[in-house]
Design a protein around this motif. Structure first.
Motif, PDB file in Angstrom:
ATOM      1  N   TYR A  52     -64.540  19.656  49.676  1.00  0.00           N
ATOM      2  CA  TYR A  52     -63.816  19.252  50.896  1.00  0.00           C
ATOM      3  C   TYR A  52     -63.529  17.730  50.694  1.00  0.00           C
ATOM      4  O   TYR A  52     -62.239  17.392  50.771  1.00  0.00           O
ATOM      5  CB  TYR A  52     -64.149  19.757  52.241  1.00  0.00           C
ATOM      6  N   TYR A  53     -64.359  17.005  50.678  1.00  0.00           N
ATOM      7  CA  TYR A  53     -64.410  15.601  50.909  1.00  0.00           C
ATOM      8  C   TYR A  53     -63.744  15.185  49.244  1.00  0.00           C
ATOM      9  O   TYR A  53     -62.807  13.962  49.587  1.00  0.00           O
ATOM     10  CB  TYR A  53     -65.549  14.923  51.002  1.00  0.00           C
ATOM     11  N   ALA A  83     -68.058  12.694  49.307  1.00  0.00           N
ATOM     12  CA  ALA A  83     -68.192  13.899  48.309  1.00  0.00           C
ATOM     13  C   ALA A  83     -69.306  13.763  47.460  1.00  0.00           C
ATOM     14  O   ALA A  83     -69.876  14.449  47.098  1.00  0.00           O
ATOM     15  CB  ALA A  83     -66.662  13.836  47.570  1.00  0.00           C
ATOM     16  N   LEU A  84     -69.634  12.360  46.949  1.00  0.00           N
ATOM     17  CA  LEU A  84     -70.730  12.197  46.133  1.00  0.00           C
ATOM     18  C   LEU A  84     -72.044  12.528  46.854  1.00  0.00           C
ATOM     19  O   LEU A  84     -72.830  13.091  46.167  1.00  0.00           O
ATOM     20  CB  LEU A  84     -70.578  10.793  45.468  1.00  0.00           C
ATOM     21  N   GLN A  85     -72.091  12.145  47.937  1.00  0.00           N
ATOM     22  CA  GLN A  85     -73.341  12.477  48.780  1.00  0.00           C
ATOM     23  C   GLN A  85     -73.555  13.851  48.947  1.00  0.00           C
ATOM     24  O   GLN A  85     -74.863  14.392  48.685  1.00  0.00           O
ATOM     25  CB  GLN A  85     -73.145  11.607  50.142  1.00  0.00           C
ATOM     26  N   LYS A  86     -72.673  14.647  49.064  1.00  0.00           N
ATOM     27  CA  LYS A  86     -72.701  16.140  49.348  1.00  0.00           C
ATOM     28  C   LYS A  86     -73.086  16.681  47.965  1.00  0.00           C
ATOM     29  O   LYS A  86     -74.080  17.558  47.753  1.00  0.00           O
ATOM     30  CB  LYS A  86     -71.675  16.734  49.998  1.00  0.00           C
ATOM     31  N   TYR A  87     -72.477  16.394  47.060  1.00  0.00           N
ATOM     32  CA  TYR A  87     -72.647  16.682  45.261  1.00  0.00           C
ATOM     33  C   TYR A  87     -74.197  16.404  45.003  1.00  0.00           C
ATOM     34  O   TYR A  87     -74.663  17.492  44.633  1.00  0.00           O
ATOM     35  CB  TYR A  87     -71.588  16.149  44.589  1.00  0.00           C
ATOM     36  N   VAL A  88     -74.614  15.521  45.309  1.00  0.00           N
ATOM     37  CA  VAL A  88     -75.809  14.951  45.068  1.00  0.00           C
ATOM     38  C   VAL A  88     -77.158  15.730  45.695  1.00  0.00           C
ATOM     39  O   VAL A  88     -78.042  16.090  45.134  1.00  0.00           O
ATOM     40  CB  VAL A  88     -76.338  13.388  45.332  1.00  0.00           C
ATOM     41  N   LEU A  89     -76.701  16.020  47.138  1.00  0.00           N
ATOM     42  CA  LEU A  89     -77.648  16.768  47.996  1.00  0.00           C
ATOM     43  C   LEU A  89     -77.668  18.155  47.295  1.00  0.00           C
ATOM     44  O   LEU A  89     -78.681  18.926  47.369  1.00  0.00           O
ATOM     45  CB  LEU A  89     -77.138  16.841  49.363  1.00  0.00           C
ATOM     46  N   SER A  90     -76.391  18.705  47.012  1.00  0.00           N
ATOM     47  CA  SER A  90     -76.259  20.246  46.401  1.00  0.00           C
ATOM     48  C   SER A  90     -77.179  20.153  44.891  1.00  0.00           C
ATOM     49  O   SER A  90     -77.870  21.142  44.949  1.00  0.00           O
ATOM     50  CB  SER A  90     -74.755  20.372  46.232  1.00  0.00           C
ATOM     51  N   THR A 106     -66.674  12.968  40.056  1.00  0.00           N
ATOM     52  CA  THR A 106     -66.896  12.107  41.252  1.00  0.00           C
ATOM     53  C   THR A 106     -67.431  10.769  40.759  1.00  0.00           C
ATOM     54  O   THR A 106     -67.181   9.577  41.450  1.00  0.00           O
ATOM     55  CB  THR A 106     -67.623  12.897  42.295  1.00  0.00           C
ATOM     56  N   TYR A 107     -68.354  10.721  40.077  1.00  0.00           N
ATOM     57  CA  TYR A 107     -68.841   9.307  39.468  1.00  0.00           C
ATOM     58  C   TYR A 107     -68.018   8.823  38.515  1.00  0.00           C
ATOM     59  O   TYR A 107     -68.039   7.371  38.786  1.00  0.00           O
ATOM     60  CB  TYR A 107     -70.145   9.828  38.485  1.00  0.00           C
ATOM     61  N   SER A 108     -66.907   9.373  37.947  1.00  0.00           N
ATOM     62  CA  SER A 108     -65.983   8.509  37.547  1.00  0.00           C
ATOM     63  C   SER A 108     -65.145   7.922  38.448  1.00  0.00           C
ATOM     64  O   SER A 108     -64.735   6.982  38.309  1.00  0.00           O
ATOM     65  CB  SER A 108     -65.123   9.579  36.721  1.00  0.00           C
ATOM     66  N   PHE A 114     -64.764  -6.474  49.230  1.00  0.00           N
ATOM     67  CA  PHE A 114     -65.634  -5.281  49.947  1.00  0.00           C
ATOM     68  C   PHE A 114     -65.066  -3.966  49.531  1.00  0.00           C
ATOM     69  O   PHE A 114     -66.005  -3.196  49.246  1.00  0.00           O
ATOM     70  CB  PHE A 114     -64.798  -5.390  51.507  1.00  0.00           C
ATOM     71  N   SER A 115     -63.877  -3.817  48.818  1.00  0.00           N
ATOM     72  CA  SER A 115     -63.371  -2.512  48.457  1.00  0.00           C
ATOM     73  C   SER A 115     -64.077  -2.305  47.077  1.00  0.00           C
ATOM     74  O   SER A 115     -64.621  -0.905  47.092  1.00  0.00           O
ATOM     75  CB  SER A 115     -61.990  -2.477  48.184  1.00  0.00           C
ATOM     76  N   TYR A 116     -64.314  -3.191  46.318  1.00  0.00           N
ATOM     77  CA  TYR A 116     -65.190  -3.055  45.056  1.00  0.00           C
ATOM     78  C   TYR A 116     -66.592  -2.580  45.565  1.00  0.00           C
ATOM     79  O   TYR A 116     -67.174  -1.852  44.882  1.00  0.00           O
ATOM     80  CB  TYR A 116     -65.433  -4.160  44.378  1.00  0.00           C
ATOM     81  N   LYS A 117     -67.300  -2.967  46.550  1.00  0.00           N
ATOM     82  CA  LYS A 117     -68.442  -2.654  47.016  1.00  0.00           C
ATOM     83  C   LYS A 117     -68.422  -1.267  47.534  1.00  0.00           C
ATOM     84  O   LYS A 117     -69.534  -0.574  47.061  1.00  0.00           O
ATOM     85  CB  LYS A 117     -69.203  -3.596  47.930  1.00  0.00           C
ATOM     86  N   GLN A 118     -67.532  -0.739  48.001  1.00  0.00           N
ATOM     87  CA  GLN A 118     -67.429   0.367  48.466  1.00  0.00           C
ATOM     88  C   GLN A 118     -67.393   1.467  47.325  1.00  0.00           C
ATOM     89  O   GLN A 118     -67.765   2.599  47.626  1.00  0.00           O
ATOM     90  CB  GLN A 118     -66.173   0.764  49.644  1.00  0.00           C
ATOM     91  N   ILE A 119     -66.553   1.094  46.334  1.00  0.00           N
ATOM     92  CA  ILE A 119     -66.564   2.037  45.230  1.00  0.00           C
ATOM     93  C   ILE A 119     -67.637   2.507  44.598  1.00  0.00           C
ATOM     94  O   ILE A 119     -67.782   3.614  44.075  1.00  0.00           O
ATOM     95  CB  ILE A 119     -65.492   1.421  44.056  1.00  0.00           C
ATOM     96  N   VAL A 120     -68.716   1.563  44.596  1.00  0.00           N
ATOM     97  CA  VAL A 120     -69.857   1.799  43.786  1.00  0.00           C
ATOM     98  C   VAL A 120     -71.069   2.254  44.887  1.00  0.00           C
ATOM     99  O   VAL A 120     -72.082   2.432  44.436  1.00  0.00           O
ATOM    100  CB  VAL A 120     -70.269   0.679  42.859  1.00  0.00           C
ATOM    101  N   GLN A 121     -70.700   2.258  46.002  1.00  0.00           N
ATOM    102  CA  GLN A 121     -71.672   2.561  47.201  1.00  0.00           C
ATOM    103  C   GLN A 121     -72.095   4.193  47.116  1.00  0.00           C
ATOM    104  O   GLN A 121     -70.898   4.768  47.242  1.00  0.00           O
ATOM    105  CB  GLN A 121     -71.134   2.243  48.611  1.00  0.00           C
ATOM    106  N   ILE A 122     -73.058   4.436  46.850  1.00  0.00           N
ATOM    107  CA  ILE A 122     -73.533   6.131  46.877  1.00  0.00           C
ATOM    108  C   ILE A 122     -74.282   6.451  48.237  1.00  0.00           C
ATOM    109  O   ILE A 122     -75.259   5.633  48.644  1.00  0.00           O
ATOM    110  CB  ILE A 122     -74.498   6.285  45.807  1.00  0.00           C
TER     111      ILE A 122
END
Length: 421
Positions: free
Chosen positions: A154-155, A164-171, A195-197, A413-421
């Motif tokens: 969904y995300y 999305a990445l957080q949920k996939y990693v939990l899965s 999602t990593y890409s 700030f935006s670049y930091k958010q891009i690589v934040q997991i």
């Protein structure tokens, strides 16, 4: 047996309060403990609660019912035939009225998230997620695996890539504890690769794409192989290994053409265009992108992606005539009916139009009051970084250094958010 979750879901669906359901049977606090999986009630309490809800609970499942449900689950994983998925859902919906196994009932309800996403009903998918949140703490490992995975789906679709990445990693964390089929594992690996890409985490994206590709090669799933090669091509482009990037895109194109998958063919041309822009081969890039732009049957989102890429590069190359030509093409594709759906592309086109027409006030108003806030709301940090930089450069060029500094900070700030997991 996850009876508490079934009772809670049915109570909520029937708009009953805990007090109304518990009345004359048990205390409200006892019902709360049942619903939250803290207590396993005796059979008499279960019967009384279920009778009041008009449901039955019985863990005996007919084998044919299991087959129908598992066929539907598998179609959701592997099929892109929406009518086939809908038709099988009708069968599941019918037999679900006679399914009294709480574990299977919950699996069906969790898979409804994926079903709504498959048929393009993202709002209903979110409603289903919200309906299940209160009982998600009672899920077993298999249910949690699908719960997190479908949340990730969904995300990903609504482009909230951090979630999305957080949920996939939990899965993924549940895989070692489950006996999942190989195609299911390959699917989550591919989802993680994509999602990593999107997070520009190139090493992780390559690793997961290669692992997924290994399985899809074995079963001759050419479409998924092509998708994996596209991810790998993007990864190699980002690390400036242009030769390997092109090789992967060519492989993807051949595989997509062998299965007559036009959407994947378009995606390979789109990414080839990006690659040639990176290499500085402006004309070759436009040649690939125009294959999509001029294909009237191509999805509008692909045509607009190709056009805005040409607009951006033409502007950077100071090719004003080409920029104007492509702006006109883009504006002809967007109308009052579809503008809200393609708002990001619309803002992108207008921002370049105002820049080349030197309408500074319109450009600043659009960027500050509409485009930048929209990208923030959508959490589209990749585009936000690019267009915040554009606005910063604009302010710097007219000597408004304080304003320029504000938007350069937004870029960081935006670049930091891009690589934040």
């Amino acid at each position: 047996m996850n009876i508490g979750a079934i009772i809670k879901l049915n109570r909520i669906n029937q708009n009953l309060t805990q007090e109304e359901l518990a009345d004359g049977i048990i205390s409200i606090s006892y019902l709360s403990k049942i619903e939250n999986g803290k207590i396993e009630p005796n059979e008499e309490v279960i019967k009384l609660l279920c009778r009041k809800l008009g449901i039955q609970i019985n863990n005996q499942i007919d084998d044919s019912t299991k087959v129908i449900c598992n066929e539907w689950f598998h179609l959701l994983l592997t099929s892109s035939n929406i009518e086939e998925i809908k038709q099988k859902y009708q069968e599941v919906n019918e037999v679900s009225k006679t399914i009294h196994d709480s574990e299977l009932q919950l699996l069906i309800k969790i898979h409804m998230i994926r079903y709504y996403l498959k048929i393009g009903e993202t709002t209903k998918a979110l409603e289903q997620i919200n309906n299940l949140k209160d009982v998600s703490g009672t899920f077993n490992n298999l249910q949690k695996y699908y719960w997190y995975k479908f949340n990730g789906n969904y995300y990903s679709i609504v482009e909230e890539e951090n979630e999305a990445l957080q949920k996939y990693v939990l899965s993924e964390d549940f895989i070692p504890h489950l006996d999942l089929p190989e195609d299911e594992i390959a699917d989550i690996l591919y989802s993680l690769a994509v999602t990593y890409s999107k997070h520009r985490l190139t090493s992780e994206a390559q690793s997961y794409a290669n692992r997924a590709l290994e399985y899809y090669r074995q079963v001759y799933n050419f479409s998924r192989c092509a998708e994996c090669h596209i991810v790998l091509g993007i990864c190699y482009r980002r690390i400036n290994n242009h030769q390997k990037a092109e090789k992967n895109y060519q492989l993807a194109k051949q595989l997509a053409e062998s299965t007559d998958n036009k959407r994947l063919v378009h995606l390979t041309h789109l990414n080839m265009g990006y690659l040639y822009f990176t290499k500085g081969d402006y004309n070759q890039a436009i040649k690939h992108l125009d294959i999509i732009v001029n294909e009237k049957d191509a999805p509008l989102i692909d045509r607009l992606a190709a056009l805005t890429s040409i607009i951006g590069e033409s502007y950077i190359n100071n090719d004003i005539q080409e920029t104007k030509k492509r702006i006109n093409q883009g504006l002809n594709l967007i109308n009052a009916e579809n503008k809200n759906r393609y708002l990001s592309f619309y803002y992108e086109i207008l921002s370049h139009l105002y820049l080349i027409e030197k309408e500074h006030e319109k450009f600043e108003n659009l960027m500050i009051n509409e485009f930048i806030p929209y990208l923030k709301e959508q959490k589209n940090y990749a585009k936000l970084a690019g267009f915040a930089e554009m606005l910063g450069n604009h302010f710097e060029s007219i000597h408004k250094y304080k304003s320029a500094s504000t938007y350069y900070k937004l870029v960081n700030f935006s670049y930091k958010q891009i690589v934040q997991i």
